[in-house]
Design an enzyme around this catalytic site. Structure first.
Site: not given
Ligand code: PGA
Length: 253
Positions: A9, A11, A95, A97, A164, A170, A209
């Site tokens: 992903n 982003k 997601h 976010e 998640e 992140g 992460s």
């Molecule tokens: P990250 O994001 O690996 O940077 O923690 C995972 C995600 O948002 O799918």
């Protein structure tokens, strides 16, 4: 159960030139028959280019979002229908976010999942609790609510679920593998109870992460069949190292 699915992903990252460099390198690393299924979810601006570069390759194209309506006056949106037209196979739905930064409701996520199926896409449904919810002992309650809402009409097509935890995304601080396994086990039991054999076919990813250094801890867990990777997927070598961790101790098909 099919191969594990490790999805990148990206982003809001990468120009067209960076997309091309990345995908050419990843295709070299992956070869013709990778032991794990890979998907890359670029920004909308790079989807058409990625579709061309990945066509005929073993790497699937994914999108980070999609609007449930087929077409119409929805300025700035891209529909599941348009994604399918581009050759997109997977689409991330719900997601955290989008749920938290853009206020997407459970009901809207459910519409997306349904629309993805209608247009022949496989939704990667993201579920997960905030730190406050976990500390309050409500992690499963929240995940169960997200599942019930998104899958309330049934399992109408192929599905991937990404567990998640919001606080692990992140931050560089992943969930404890024991907690990820526990949640994946509950999700699996929930799916099997509602959807029987079809529920057993759903792949459950862990996301939050994941890095090359910790990928084995998650991808070796019996209830986890893949990962959704943000930051550590932005470099093709790093993403490929994570993908390879999915093959340890697991049959390749
Ligand atoms: P990250 O994001 O690996 O940077 O923690 C995972 C995600 O948002 O799918």
């Amino acid at each position: 159960m099919s191969k594990a699915l490790v999805a990148a992903n990206w982003k809001m990252h990468k120009t067209l030139r960076e997309t091309e460099e990345y995908l050419r390198r990843l295709l070299e690393l992956v070869g013709d028959e990778p032991p794990v299924e890979l998907a890359v979810c670029p920004s909308f601006t790079a989807l058409a280019l990625a579709a061309r570069l990945l066509s005929g390759s073993p790497i699937a194209l994914g999108a980070q979002n999609g609007h449930p309506k087929k077409e119409g006056a929805f300025t700035g949106e891209v529909s599941m229908y348009q994604l399918a037209d581009l050759g997109v196979r997977y689409v991330i739905c719900g997601h955290s976010e989008r749920r938290h930064l853009f206020g997407e409701s459970d009901a809207f996520v459910a519409e997306k999942v349904r629309a993805a199926w209608i247009h022949g896409l496989t939704p990667i449904l993201c579920v997960g609790e905030t730190l406050e919810e976990r500390q309050g002992g409500r992690a499963w309650e929240v995940v169960e609510r997200q599942l019930s809402s998104a899958l309330g009409d049934g399992l109408l097509g192929p599905l991937v679920i990404a567990y998640e935890p919001v606080w692990a995304i992140g931050t560089g601080v992943p969930a404890h593998p024991h907690d990820a396994q526990d949640m994946a086990r509950r999700i699996r039991a929930w799916l099997s109870e509602r959807f029987g054999g079809k529920g057993a076919e759903v792949r459950i990813q862990y996301g939050g992460s994941v890095k090359p250094e910790n990928a084995r801890e998650f991808l070796g867990l019996p209830e986890i069949q893949g990962a959704l990777v943000g930051g550590a997927s932005l470099d093709p070598e790093s993403f490929w190292r994570i993908a390879l961790a999915a093959t340890c101790g697991r049959p390749s098909s």
